[in-house]
Enzyme design. Sequence first.
Site, mmCIF file in Angstrom:
data_model
loop_
_atom_site.group_PDB
_atom_site.id
_atom_site.type_symbol
_atom_site.label_atom_id
_atom_site.label_comp_id
_atom_site.label_asym_id
_atom_site.label_seq_id
_atom_site.Cartn_x
_atom_site.Cartn_y
_atom_site.Cartn_z
ATOM 1 N N TYR A 1 10.879 -4.372 -32.316
ATOM 2 C CA TYR A 1 10.757 -5.485 -33.245
ATOM 3 C C TYR A 1 9.698 -5.188 -34.301
ATOM 4 O O TYR A 1 8.835 -4.336 -34.128
ATOM 5 C CB TYR A 1 10.440 -6.776 -32.508
ATOM 6 N N GLY B 1 -2.703 -7.847 -30.138
ATOM 7 C CA GLY B 1 -1.660 -7.217 -29.343
ATOM 8 C C GLY B 1 -0.795 -8.256 -28.659
ATOM 9 O O GLY B 1 -1.047 -9.464 -28.731
ATOM 10 N N LYS B 2 0.222 -7.803 -27.954
ATOM 11 C CA LYS B 2 1.136 -8.714 -27.259
ATOM 12 C C LYS B 2 0.406 -9.600 -26.267
ATOM 13 O O LYS B 2 0.749 -10.767 -26.074
ATOM 14 C CB LYS B 2 2.222 -7.904 -26.534
ATOM 15 N N ARG B 3 -0.598 -9.043 -25.612
ATOM 16 C CA ARG B 3 -1.318 -9.817 -24.597
ATOM 17 C C ARG B 3 -2.110 -10.961 -25.200
ATOM 18 O O ARG B 3 -2.566 -11.853 -24.497
ATOM 19 C CB ARG B 3 -2.254 -8.900 -23.802
ATOM 20 N N ASP B 4 -2.296 -10.926 -26.507
ATOM 21 C CA ASP B 4 -3.038 -11.984 -27.185
ATOM 22 C C ASP B 4 -2.120 -13.061 -27.726
ATOM 23 O O ASP B 4 -2.535 -13.935 -28.489
ATOM 24 C CB ASP B 4 -3.856 -11.388 -28.345
#
Length: 482
Positions: free
Chosen positions: A14, A245-248
Amino acid sequence: MKAVTRFAPSPTGYIHIGNLRSAIYPYLIAKQSNGTFILRIEDTDQARYVEGATELIEDTLQWIGLDWDEGPERGGANGPYYQTERKDIYVEWAKKLIAAGRAYADPTDSETVNKYREEANKNKVPFLYRNYRPDNTPEWQPGLPLRFKAQPKAYDYHDEVFGDLHMGPETQDDFILIKADGLPTYNFAHIVDDACMGVTHVLRGQEYLPSMGNYLALYEALGLERPKFVHLPHILAPSGNKKLGKRDGAKSAADYRKDGILPEAMLNFLACLGWNDGTEDEIYSKEDLIERFDVSRIQHAGARFDEQKLLWLNGQWIRRLFNEDAKALYARTADFWPEIAKNASDELKFRVFSIIYDRLKTLADLRTMTDYFFVSPTVDMDMLTDNKALKKLSEHEIVALLRQSIEKLREVTEWTPDNLQNALNELLAESEQKPATLFGLIRLSVSFAPFSPALHDTLSVIGCEATLARLNAVITTFNCAD
């Protein structure tokens, strides 16, 4: 000078927020000078290639309004625009380096390279492949990696964001130009492509700064004039202490689109992540940004990602676009209505949208804020009895007030917002209640929603028959409770 800029994503998944900002700035630079904005697909990492990713990139750029002048689906004089289709071009440039003694075939297997790396780690020194450069290398041919032959030296250069910078000889190494599979590395391909396509400004993330020594050496070895460099600071997590990042909670651009974020708001938000024009303004259209964008005003520090600011901006853009062309904005809401509105008429949905748009943060809020316009809500006694203004009334007083409201509303012959407002004002005087009590009771009884638009507008859209039926349903529920 007409600027030539490019956005060169890899089709490996994505398109995330950082990618998209890296497309916005070169687009603005190109458009300011009536220049050229190129879309180039860097698809040489076939191991990470994701089917459909290129189409998603194109769709996202079109959604946000960044139409490219050259590239896939557009063509142009500098194609092909997929790196996998430019293999012969890279070989030609590679042969120039071989002929100049600045590239060599490397037969060393990966196991041996790892041993060299372990040795360097053991000795606590940086691993530089040039210290293990093989002797008597074979003639290069496809199937063998081709490496750049470094001649370490100091380089000075200027970055449009970070100013004058220096790269020492220790930053340069024998990096791979063409891999064993015959495809080039990013380090080689992007410089060749930029030169072939006449790119004047190279914009990318600041994570590429440590590699500039190698890039500058390659520009020199190929006899190329340097473009202008613009390295962009990171977009930071909401905490402000690390890269987003994705974890955020970072989502893809496509996810924000599905969540009802408008492209105008997303463009506005991302352009201002780490940039401002020195004013207090916060709302910028694409035309505003093209006129006012200035590379020199990109901040050096990373910009904290604030989703609440994005939602605020989106709400501002919903109101702005509604005022500019309500019908055009309504046309964008098709995918965001609740399922129960599936068979409702456009006339009804537009009326609902017209009274609730100024309460929306995203178009997706329509799914959770409009149910009661299309179907009678379930009577929620707790919502009534827990209401601060209604707690002072007994059940008998609530029922009496509802009956009085029904009688007054029955007198309204033409169910328009103005007539309803007049009737409600008369009812307020006759009941001798406070607005919060009377109007709060009627509002909750017809919607059982935490929030709703102005009461006279809400009743007008719900209609006379449905309004009176809902008020009677609450009376019936109270009687059952008795």
